[in-house]
Motif scaffolding. Structure first.
Motif, PDB file in Angstrom:
ATOM      1  N   LEU A 128       0.844  -1.203   0.000  1.00 53.59           N
ATOM      2  CA  LEU A 128       0.000   0.000   0.000  1.00 53.59           C
ATOM      3  C   LEU A 128       0.875   1.248   0.000  1.00 53.59           C
ATOM      4  O   LEU A 128       2.031   1.227   0.431  1.00 53.59           O
ATOM      5  CB  LEU A 128      -0.913  -0.006   1.226  1.00 53.59           C
ATOM      6  CG  LEU A 128      -1.871  -1.188   1.315  1.00 53.59           C
ATOM      7  CD1 LEU A 128      -2.603  -1.182   2.641  1.00 53.59           C
ATOM      8  CD2 LEU A 128      -2.877  -1.130   0.172  1.00 53.59           C
ATOM      9  N   ASP A 129       0.274   2.351  -0.466  1.00 57.08           N
ATOM     10  CA  ASP A 129       1.023   3.614  -0.553  1.00 57.08           C
ATOM     11  C   ASP A 129       1.472   4.096   0.822  1.00 57.08           C
ATOM     12  O   ASP A 129       0.883   3.753   1.838  1.00 57.08           O
ATOM     13  CB  ASP A 129       0.111   4.706  -1.137  1.00 57.08           C
ATOM     14  CG  ASP A 129      -0.303   4.393  -2.546  1.00 57.08           C
ATOM     15  OD1 ASP A 129       0.578   4.137  -3.352  1.00 57.08           O
ATOM     16  OD2 ASP A 129      -1.516   4.383  -2.803  1.00 57.08           O
ATOM     17  N   ILE A 131       1.210   6.491   3.529  1.00 54.81           N
ATOM     18  CA  ILE A 131       0.184   7.454   3.939  1.00 54.81           C
ATOM     19  C   ILE A 131       0.549   7.998   5.314  1.00 54.81           C
ATOM     20  O   ILE A 131       0.895   7.226   6.216  1.00 54.81           O
ATOM     21  CB  ILE A 131      -1.217   6.812   3.904  1.00 54.81           C
ATOM     22  CG1 ILE A 131      -1.620   6.646   2.433  1.00 54.81           C
ATOM     23  CG2 ILE A 131      -2.252   7.651   4.655  1.00 54.81           C
ATOM     24  CD1 ILE A 131      -2.935   6.051   2.165  1.00 54.81           C
ATOM     25  N   TYR A 142      -5.247  13.016   6.134  1.00 51.65           N
ATOM     26  CA  TYR A 142      -4.391  11.883   5.767  1.00 51.65           C
ATOM     27  C   TYR A 142      -3.988  12.078   4.321  1.00 51.65           C
ATOM     28  O   TYR A 142      -4.842  12.321   3.474  1.00 51.65           O
ATOM     29  CB  TYR A 142      -5.159  10.569   5.926  1.00 51.65           C
ATOM     30  CG  TYR A 142      -5.611  10.325   7.329  1.00 51.65           C
ATOM     31  CD1 TYR A 142      -4.862   9.539   8.198  1.00 51.65           C
ATOM     32  CD2 TYR A 142      -6.781  10.912   7.810  1.00 51.65           C
ATOM     33  CE1 TYR A 142      -5.268   9.331   9.509  1.00 51.65           C
ATOM     34  CE2 TYR A 142      -7.194  10.706   9.112  1.00 51.65           C
ATOM     35  CZ  TYR A 142      -6.430   9.916   9.965  1.00 51.65           C
ATOM     36  OH  TYR A 142      -6.840   9.728  11.245  1.00 51.65           O
ATOM     37  N   ALA A 144      -1.449  10.788   0.920  1.00 50.68           N
ATOM     38  CA  ALA A 144      -0.533   9.818   0.307  1.00 50.68           C
ATOM     39  C   ALA A 144       0.672  10.602  -0.190  1.00 50.68           C
ATOM     40  O   ALA A 144       0.516  11.648  -0.809  1.00 50.68           O
ATOM     41  CB  ALA A 144      -1.215   9.134  -0.857  1.00 50.68           C
ATOM     42  N   LEU A 184       1.524   5.142   7.988  1.00 54.64           N
ATOM     43  CA  LEU A 184       0.426   4.378   8.594  1.00 54.64           C
ATOM     44  C   LEU A 184       0.307   2.973   8.010  1.00 54.64           C
ATOM     45  O   LEU A 184      -0.301   2.101   8.621  1.00 54.64           O
ATOM     46  CB  LEU A 184      -0.892   5.133   8.409  1.00 54.64           C
ATOM     47  CG  LEU A 184      -0.959   6.503   9.092  1.00 54.64           C
ATOM     48  CD1 LEU A 184      -2.265   7.190   8.776  1.00 54.64           C
ATOM     49  CD2 LEU A 184      -0.810   6.360  10.601  1.00 54.64           C
ATOM     50  N   ASN A 185       0.861   2.742   6.833  1.00 58.20           N
ATOM     51  CA  ASN A 185       0.778   1.413   6.226  1.00 58.20           C
ATOM     52  C   ASN A 185       2.017   0.571   6.490  1.00 58.20           C
ATOM     53  O   ASN A 185       2.147  -0.525   5.940  1.00 58.20           O
ATOM     54  CB  ASN A 185       0.552   1.549   4.713  1.00 58.20           C
ATOM     55  CG  ASN A 185      -0.894   1.885   4.402  1.00 58.20           C
ATOM     56  OD1 ASN A 185      -1.798   1.425   5.102  1.00 58.20           O
ATOM     57  ND2 ASN A 185      -1.118   2.683   3.386  1.00 58.20           N
ATOM     58  N   ALA A 187       3.041  -1.077   9.203  1.00 58.89           N
ATOM     59  CA  ALA A 187       2.785  -2.353   9.888  1.00 58.89           C
ATOM     60  C   ALA A 187       2.237  -3.394   8.916  1.00 58.89           C
ATOM     61  O   ALA A 187       2.690  -4.542   8.893  1.00 58.89           O
ATOM     62  CB  ALA A 187       1.813  -2.140  11.036  1.00 58.89           C
ATOM     63  N   TYR A 188       1.274  -2.967   8.079  1.00 58.76           N
ATOM     64  CA  TYR A 188       0.699  -3.925   7.137  1.00 58.76           C
ATOM     65  C   TYR A 188       1.719  -4.346   6.080  1.00 58.76           C
ATOM     66  O   TYR A 188       1.924  -5.533   5.828  1.00 58.76           O
ATOM     67  CB  TYR A 188      -0.553  -3.336   6.453  1.00 58.76           C
ATOM     68  CG  TYR A 188      -1.010  -4.201   5.309  1.00 58.76           C
ATOM     69  CD1 TYR A 188      -1.688  -5.388   5.559  1.00 58.76           C
ATOM     70  CD2 TYR A 188      -0.694  -3.876   3.997  1.00 58.76           C
ATOM     71  CE1 TYR A 188      -2.046  -6.231   4.519  1.00 58.76           C
ATOM     72  CE2 TYR A 188      -1.053  -4.711   2.951  1.00 58.76           C
ATOM     73  CZ  TYR A 188      -1.722  -5.888   3.220  1.00 58.76           C
ATOM     74  OH  TYR A 188      -2.068  -6.718   2.188  1.00 58.76           O
TER      75      TYR A 188
END
Lengths: 219, 237
Positions: A128-129, A131, A142, A144, A184-185, A187-188
């Motif tokens: 994911l981008d 962010i 928020y 990107a 924010l991405n 962790a994923y």
């Protein structure tokens, strides 16, 4: 028949036509006879990393102005062979040259076994981008973000004649983006098998990078 | 042997010469024809660029003591029916709003292409905006209209990890907006779904509060209302 051949050979125009037709047929038939290489071994290509005209020391070649480089890993039996491929600018600053290192061998490596197990997951994954959250005078937004010169790594995995291509934007796997704050991405993105694949390759590349040796090339 | 070859060459010479002449003559016919074809293509020679026309129009306005101009540009390909003729494809529409002597005016600009590939553009006559609140609002707020807008982002939880994703519908309209005020210029672009609270899948836009609390959003709502009014008035005429 002999008469015809003699006539053709005597006339330069017909001779040229014959040669062209023969060359065309040879190329066409030759291509048709080489199928999509079913016996090609499993391999990984990591790169090209674009290296914008920066001087870089290369074992065996000295300092070169590299434009890009990539790494190749090939599974041969129980072993992995690897080499580095570079593109650089010649001394006259006009021409681009390519060179490849000698093959190195890695034994007892589980990279390809792990990859073939994880492939069904990796094939559908996308990072994911980047962010970030921004708080300004009580207002939260928020956005990107993409850095002005993002580093992108292309991973290609060739297995049994099919290829899986994945792109990793290094922005997406940074925990922080300068002073703007947390990704924010992160962790994923870092929990995905695709990221693990990238890290496994990176570890091997960092370990081997000084061991790739190039033979001097005569231009 | 050499003599025989020379004789053969001499015999073939007229054919070769006539073939060369044929090639030269046909080139003479083909080249001017192609040169004539060129301007008939997609863009005619001497035709102005899309941006240039609007920008030069806006420059002319600034020379006429107009100090606030807003251009709302909509890039959206759509067909417009014409009575008794083939429809035309409108590729770009710009709405210009300007304030002069405390009154607001509206101009519509359209850039279109017909089915023969011919492009043309046109401006409407400036129309006075009745029941105008725009000029008063602009005089108080235009300096605050500088907030950046952010896309529709939604949050998802997957394996107890948060995922933040940008959402765009399959089809959406992108606006480009620029405004001139007291010699300064600012611009931004946005899409209308950025102002939506949720989408069809019921995913919440976490940027909704930010986007809709900006002065920019208030401005856009006013401009949109004026556009709808003016277009309706045009149709009544």
């Amino acid at each position: 028949m002999k008469h015809y051949i003699q006539t053709i050979l005597q006339r330069p125009f017909l001779k040229a036509v014959m040669l062209t037709v023969t060359a065309f047929l040879t190329i066409t038939i030759g291509n048709a006879q080489s199928p999509s290489q079913p016996d090609m071994p499993d391999s990984i290509r990591c790169g090209p990393y674009l290296w914008n005209w920066r001087s870089y020391p290369i074992n065996g070649l000295g300092k070169l102005d590299l434009t890009s480089f990539s790494y190749v890993f090939v599974k041969t039996g129980n072993k992995i062979t690897t080499r580095k491929e570079i593109t650089y600018i010649g001394n006259d600053c006009g021409e681009l040259f390519e060179a490849a290192s000698e093959w190195l061998t890695i034994s007892n490596d589980t990279l390809f076994d792990w990859l073939s197990r994880q492939l069904p997951t990796i094939r559908h994954e996308k990072l994911l981008d980047l962010i970030v959250q921004e708080v300004y005078q009580g207002d939260t937004s928020y956005r990107a973000i993409r850095s002005s010169h993002p580093t992108t790594c292309v991973l290609a995995y060739y297995q049994k004649g099919s290829v899986t291509v994945k792109t990793i934007e290094e922005d997406a796997i940074q925990p922080l983006f300068r002073e703007l704050g947390k990704n924010l991405n992160y962790a994923y993105n870092t929990s995905t098998p695709l990221y693990k694949f990238y890290i496994m390759l990176k570890q091997r590349i960092e370990f081997l990078d000084n061991q790739y040796v190039f033979k001097p090339v005569k231009h | 042997m050499t003599n025989r070859n020379t004789q053969q060459l001499l015999r073939l010479l007229p054919i070769k010469i006539s073939f060369l002449l044929f090639c030269v003559v046909s080139l003479l016919f083909v080249l001017p024809a192609r040169a004539q074809e060129m301007p008939e293509g997609r863009f005619k020679t001497g035709e102005h660029e899309l941006g240039d026309t609007v920008v030069s129009y806006m420059k002319k306005l600034t020379l006429k003591n107009v100090d606030t101009i807003i251009r709302l540009n909509l890039s959206f390909n759509h067909l417009v029916d014409r009575f008794g003729k083939d429809p035309i494809q409108v590729a770009n529409t710009s709405y210009l709003f300007f304030v002069r002597n405390d009154s607001s005016f509206f101009v519509k600009y359209r850039w279109q292409e017909d089915f023969d590939g011919m492009t043309s553009d046109s401006f409407s006559v400036p129309e006075y905006i009745e029941n105008d609140t725009l000029s008063r609002w602009l005089s108080k707020n235009i300096e605050g209209v500088n907030n950046w807008l952010v896309p529709f982002i939604y949050k998802e939880i997957s394996n107890s990890l948060p995922k933040f994703k940008i959402w765009n519908p399959l089809e959406y309209r992108t606006y480009w907006i620029e405004w001139y005020y007291a010699g300064t210029r600012a611009h931004t672009y946005f899409a209308t779904h950025w102002f939506e609270k949720t989408n069809l899948h019921n995913w919440a836009n976490i940027n909704y509060t930010h986007n809709t609390s900006t002065k920019f959003f208030q401005l856009f709502m006013q401009l949109e209302l004026i556009c709808i009014d003016m277009e309706a008035k045009r149709r009544r005429l």
